[in-house]
Motif scaffolding. Structure first.
Motif, PDB file in Angstrom:
ATOM      1  N   ARG A 102     -17.456 -14.737  22.878  1.00  0.00           N
ATOM      2  CA  ARG A 102     -17.354 -16.262  22.974  1.00  0.00           C
ATOM      3  C   ARG A 102     -16.708 -16.947  21.808  1.00  0.00           C
ATOM      4  N   ASN A 103     -16.102 -16.202  20.882  1.00  0.00           N
ATOM      5  CA  ASN A 103     -15.773 -16.671  19.570  1.00  0.00           C
ATOM      6  C   ASN A 103     -14.251 -16.333  19.661  1.00  0.00           C
ATOM      7  N   GLY A 104     -13.490 -16.432  18.678  1.00  0.00           N
ATOM      8  CA  GLY A 104     -12.291 -15.674  18.634  1.00  0.00           C
ATOM      9  C   GLY A 104     -12.446 -14.265  18.304  1.00  0.00           C
ATOM     10  N   ALA A 105     -11.720 -13.357  19.133  1.00  0.00           N
ATOM     11  CA  ALA A 105     -11.938 -12.108  18.757  1.00  0.00           C
ATOM     12  C   ALA A 105     -11.576 -11.479  17.522  1.00  0.00           C
ATOM     13  N   PHE A 106     -12.176 -10.747  16.639  1.00  0.00           N
ATOM     14  CA  PHE A 106     -11.790  -9.946  15.512  1.00  0.00           C
ATOM     15  C   PHE A 106     -11.085  -8.854  15.814  1.00  0.00           C
ATOM     16  N   LYS A 107      -9.968  -8.588  14.846  1.00  0.00           N
ATOM     17  CA  LYS A 107      -9.067  -7.705  15.196  1.00  0.00           C
ATOM     18  C   LYS A 107      -9.355  -6.264  15.024  1.00  0.00           C
ATOM     19  N   ASP A 108      -8.934  -5.323  15.609  1.00  0.00           N
ATOM     20  CA  ASP A 108      -9.446  -3.920  15.664  1.00  0.00           C
ATOM     21  C   ASP A 108      -9.248  -3.190  14.279  1.00  0.00           C
TER      22      ASP A 108
END
Length: 284
Positions: free
Chosen positions: A258-264
């Motif tokens: 629901r937020n900005g996705a964290f990077k892999d």
């Protein structure tokens, strides 16, 4: 008590419940509501503000919400839980890379539903090994619930959270490693729905973040059963783990947020069998 009195009592109880919901669930569209505070994060994002360029943490989990980890069996889910626990215990943990936490004076509560006493303690002690200079006993609460029924597990979690508040302790991060063990059948529609509703209630009432762990279906990208489907619909962040047999490394990715996705990012085990986040994914 005669039938009329019973019906009257039930009517009064229903009316009081509806009044409580009205008072506590009404949202004033003109009231300023702050973004939920971050419990733990991975990486930062740059935002241009009136005060210049600022860096903000990219949330994996915020207080008042829940997330879940999904992966096939034997994909080092428990080792990833150790990374989250270690970061939450100590934001400067040397093993957790760009993962950060915002614990303050809150408590970390860890429930393992699958393993016996010996294996559970080994998991809990791993957090101590990763944070040898942190006094974990002040805030780290650990329980192995394998020996009790699924209904008793739910009741005990609720009991313990309630007692924490009555003792004026702030609940911070709650880990339930084996959420499917809180229902009799992960494909039971009613039980799965009620459990996810219960988890959402806990996060709201106790202003905590709950991390749950569930298996993926064999040969599928979906978490197990109706329970997995309900978790997907209601979660703040869906975390996916992929284990690579060749490199013995695990890729952690944000499947939904629901937020900005964290990077892999990627983690492996060191020579002491302790998980650590690799500095760059390119090294994978």
């Amino acid at each position: 008590m005669n039938k009329n009195n019973k019906e009257l009592d039930e009517q009064i109880e229903h009316e009081l419940t509806m009044q409580y919901i009205q008072e506590n669930c009404h949202i004033d569209i003109d009231k300023k509501i702050e973004h939920p505070p971050v419990a733990f994060s991975y990486g930062t994002k740059e935002v241009e503000t009136i005060d210049g360029l600022k860096h903000f943490p990219i949330p994996i989990g915020t207080y008042g919400n829940f997330s879940f980890i999904q992966a096939p069996p034997k994909s080092m889910k428990t080792f990833f839980v150790s990374l989250i626990s270690s970061c939450y215990a100590n934001s400067n943990c040397q093993y957790t890379g760009e993962m950060d936490s915002f614990r303050g004076d809150r408590h970390l509560i860890h429930f393992d539903t699958e393993q016996g006493e010996w294996h559970s303690q080994r998991v809990f002690r791993r957090v101590k090994q990763m944070n040898p200079n942190t006094d974990l006993k002040k805030f780290y609460h650990t329980f192995a619930l394998r020996q009790v029924s699924y209904k008793e597990r739910i009741d005990f979690i609720e009991y313990y959270l309630k007692n924490m508040v009555s003792e004026e302790k702030k609940v911070g991060l709650v880990i339930i490693d084996g959420v499917a063990d809180l229902v009799s059948d992960a494909n039971n529609l009613e039980e799965s729905n009620l459990l996810v509703q219960k988890i959402m209630t806990w996060t709201t009432v106790y202003d905590c973040h709950i991390v749950t762990v569930i298996h993926s279906n064999w040969g599928s990208d979906k978490p197990t059963g109706h329970l997995g489907s309900f978790l997907e619909k209601k979660t703040e962040t869906q975390i996916k783990l992929e284990f690579d047999n060749l490199t013995r490394a695990v890729v952690v990715s944000c499947k939904r947020s629901r937020n900005g996705a964290f990077k892999d990012f990627v983690f492996k085990l060191n020579e002491r069998a302790l998980p650590f986040i690799m500095p760059t994914i390119e090294e994978f």
